[in-house]
Enzyme design. Structure first.
Site, mmCIF file in Angstrom:
data_model
loop_
_atom_site.group_PDB
_atom_site.id
_atom_site.type_symbol
_atom_site.label_atom_id
_atom_site.label_comp_id
_atom_site.label_asym_id
_atom_site.label_seq_id
_atom_site.Cartn_x
_atom_site.Cartn_y
_atom_site.Cartn_z
ATOM 1 N N GLU A 164 0.877 -1.321 -0.147
ATOM 2 C CA GLU A 164 -0.120 -0.046 -0.094
ATOM 3 C C GLU A 164 0.896 1.344 0.142
ATOM 4 O O GLU A 164 0.503 2.438 0.508
ATOM 5 C CB GLU A 164 -0.964 0.027 1.071
ATOM 6 N N GLY A 165 2.111 1.274 -0.583
ATOM 7 C CA GLY A 165 2.974 2.276 -0.741
ATOM 8 C C GLY A 165 4.048 2.193 0.465
ATOM 9 O O GLY A 165 3.663 2.340 1.670
#
Length: 595
Positions: free
Chosen positions: A441-442
């Site tokens: 998610e980054g």
């Protein structure tokens, strides 16, 4: 199997006494979230997590998922029964829109339930978590036909969801993606490409899997401006709305991972698979970011869950394991040695973990309340302020909580000594499971750059200035209260460090962007440390003024933990500030070839 106690009383304390349940149940549509109902949801959720989900945790880790010759993924023993029980109990529909079969409860309660599930079994919790994210993206951006086709089934738990972003040659840099979408002239598209690292990509829990896929329509602009979002089901819905023919969506393989073995992380192949546009052409990232932002809060909670589970496991061991004698004399005179809990360094590790866990839980709930306000508050200004806070908090929550959550899982393993390195004690699973949360998610370095490069100056810095005003007002309100001094004064110092670092970026990052890159991770953790300190001040405030003798031990514990955090953790803000203000010169001085 490690034991587990879900912290229901701590959650109730935060909702009722620290933040006030009225912040939520006075919002339009949430009036039914009464204190009695919320208590019932928390109690039943904790019971479900410990009795149904937690027993699958070790099994999931040991067995993992398997890909059969028929191309179908089988989840570990107990997962299907646990999923069916989860769906039957209605947990999937808790905060979903009643228009699609949901119960319409506040988002905050769903966030809390996600914590309970993740603490019990992180890998299992990802199946409903990803489905909730896909539901949210379609709820905001899909047309009515797509919503009516997919959302009721997802809310019911009969169908699950995924998000497909990453490709073998590109992760964060989505502008490089190659998956293509060819219009068919009837409103549908043929999607072709390969996606990797797809959590819950295939499994035997639900009858259909709804993939949200980023792809580039033929002729679209290069880079991120040419990306669109599509819904691509595993099975095409038939006229009755049930799974029909297969949609040429196949599993290339299951990734062999360090942890979260119970979740099927797949390579997904789309071979002229039929899909439908979600939102506008070339605006796919805007639509996907609804899911990604929700997922980032979900991943922040994952950092907390593994820290909490690892802490409880280490605490129990420290209470029972006899090793050495106390520095001030034997505490277990009838035994051959004292328990580990008597040793200062063991206490340091346990208190570091617990003081983080309770403040991180408070920060997650504080942020989720902002989400409810942003969606439901009748006043536009209140919605805007909540939206500003949430945008500012999201990268901090994701980055700070997962970095420290992993550190704490390692610290818990250290409490076990050599036994922590042996699989049979269960300590290593928390370390292995926690590690991924810092990446997906980054990656956290990207979260830090997003915070410094985008979120700080969004809307002219409106969000960060409002936060400084909020912190300043809180500190001023309690400055004259002698009982609050041990909590307010360290918070004041930390807030000043955060302001100085923010001003330094404002003055120097435009001149040399490398300064922002060099200091971004320290800034993210400085921000997170201050916010957790703020949460502890608010908890201490309640404990200081409480006169309920029947809960004296509870409040005394809160004050002891708050003091530890302020004494031991808050001083790190000065170190972070200094490292930021050194700038990028020494970091960028060494030529690349010298590495």
């Amino acid at each position: 199997m490690p034991s587990l106690t879900i912290p229901v009383e701590d959650t109730q304390f935060l909702l009722k006494e620290v933040f006030g349940l009225e912040q939520i149940n006075t919002l339009p549509g949430y009036e039914e979230a009464t204190e009695d109902l919320v208590d019932a949801i928390l109690t039943e959720g904790a019971k479900f997590a410990t009795e149904v989900i937690q027993p699958t945790n070790v099994t999931g880790d040991v067995e993992g998922c398997t890909l059969g010759e028929d191309g179908v993924v089988t989840t570990p023993k107990g997962f299907k029964d646990a999923w069916d029980a989860y769906v039957e109990a209605g947990w999937m529909s808790l905060s979903a829109d009643p228009a699609y079969g949901g119960q319409g409860m506040p988002t905050t309660l769903n966030v809390i339930m996600n914590e309970y599930l993740g603490t019990a079994n992180l890998a299992f919790s990802m199946y409903p978590g990803l489905t909730q994210g896909a539901y949210s993206a379609m709820l905001v951006h899909a047309n009515d036909e797509i919503k009516q086709t997919y959302l009721p089934k997802m809310v019911e738990g009969k169908w699950t969801g995924t998000m497909n972003l990453t490709e073998p040659h590109c992760g964060t840099d989505l502008g490089l993606l190659r998956t293509k979408a060819v219009p068919q002239g009837d409103g549908s598209y043929k999607i072709t490409g390969t996606k990797i690292f797809i959590s819950a990509g295939d499994h035997d829990l639900a009858e259909n899997i709804v993939h949200l896929v980023l792809a580039r329509i033929e002729g679209a602009p290069e880079g991120t401006k040419g990306i669109s979002l599509f819904v691509v089901p595993k099975f095409l819905p038939n006229e009755a709305g049930d799974p029909g023919e297969a949609n040429h969506v196949t599993v290339g393989k299951i990734e062999e991972k360090m942890g979260i073995h119970g979740n099927s992380t797949c390579v997904m192949n789309f071979d002229s698979s039929t899909g439908w546009l979600v939102g506008e052409e070339h605006k796919g990232l805007k639509a996907m970011f609804v899911m990604m932002n929700e997922a980032r809060l979900g991943v922040a909670i994952q950092g907390l869950t593994q820290s909490e589970a690892a802490y409880q496991h280490a605490r129990d061991y420290a209470m029972d394991r006899l090793q050495g004698r106390s520095l001030t004399g034997a505490k277990n005179s009838d035994g051959p040695a004292d328990p580990l809990i008597v040793h200062p360094d063991v206490r340091r590790m346990l208190l570091t973990m617990r003081s983080f866990n309770e403040a991180a839980r408070a920060f997650c709930i504080y942020a989720s309340i902002q989400s409810d306000i942003a969606h439901k508050h009748p006043d536009e200004k209140a919605r805007q302020q909540a939206e500003d806070r949430l945008g500012l908090f999201t990268p901090v929550l994701k980055g700070h909580l997962t970095d420290i959550g992993f550190d704490n899982a390692v610290m818990a393993q250290q409490v076990f000594g050599g036994h922590g390195f042996i699989e049979e004690t269960g300590a290593s699973q928390f370390v292995r499971d926690a590690r991924i949360a810092m990446i997906y998610e980054g990656a956290n370095g990207i979260q830090a750059l997003d915070l410094v490069g985008r979120k700080l100056m969004a809307n002219g810095g409106r969000g960060i200035m409002a936060l400084f005003q909020e912190l300043g007002a809180y500190i001023e309100t309690h400055a004259a209260n002698e009982a609050m001094a041990p909590f307010v004064m360290p918070l004041k110092s930390g807030a000043e460090d955060l302001q100085k670092a923010t001003m330094w970026f404002g003055e120097n990052a435009m001149k040399n962007p490398e300064h922002a890159g060099a200091g971004s991770v320290d800034y993210m953790h400085l921000f997170g440390t201050v916010m957790l300190g703020y949460m502890w001040a608010k908890m201490a405030e309640v404990a200081v003024k409480n006169e309920d003798d029947s809960r004296k031990d509870f409040y005394d514990t809160k004050l002891a933990l708050a003091r530890f955090y302020m004494d031991r953790i808050m001083p790190t803000t000065a170190m972070r500030r200094d490292r930021i203000m050194v700038g990028a010169d020494s970091l960028m001085a060494l030529p690349a070839e010298a590495f």
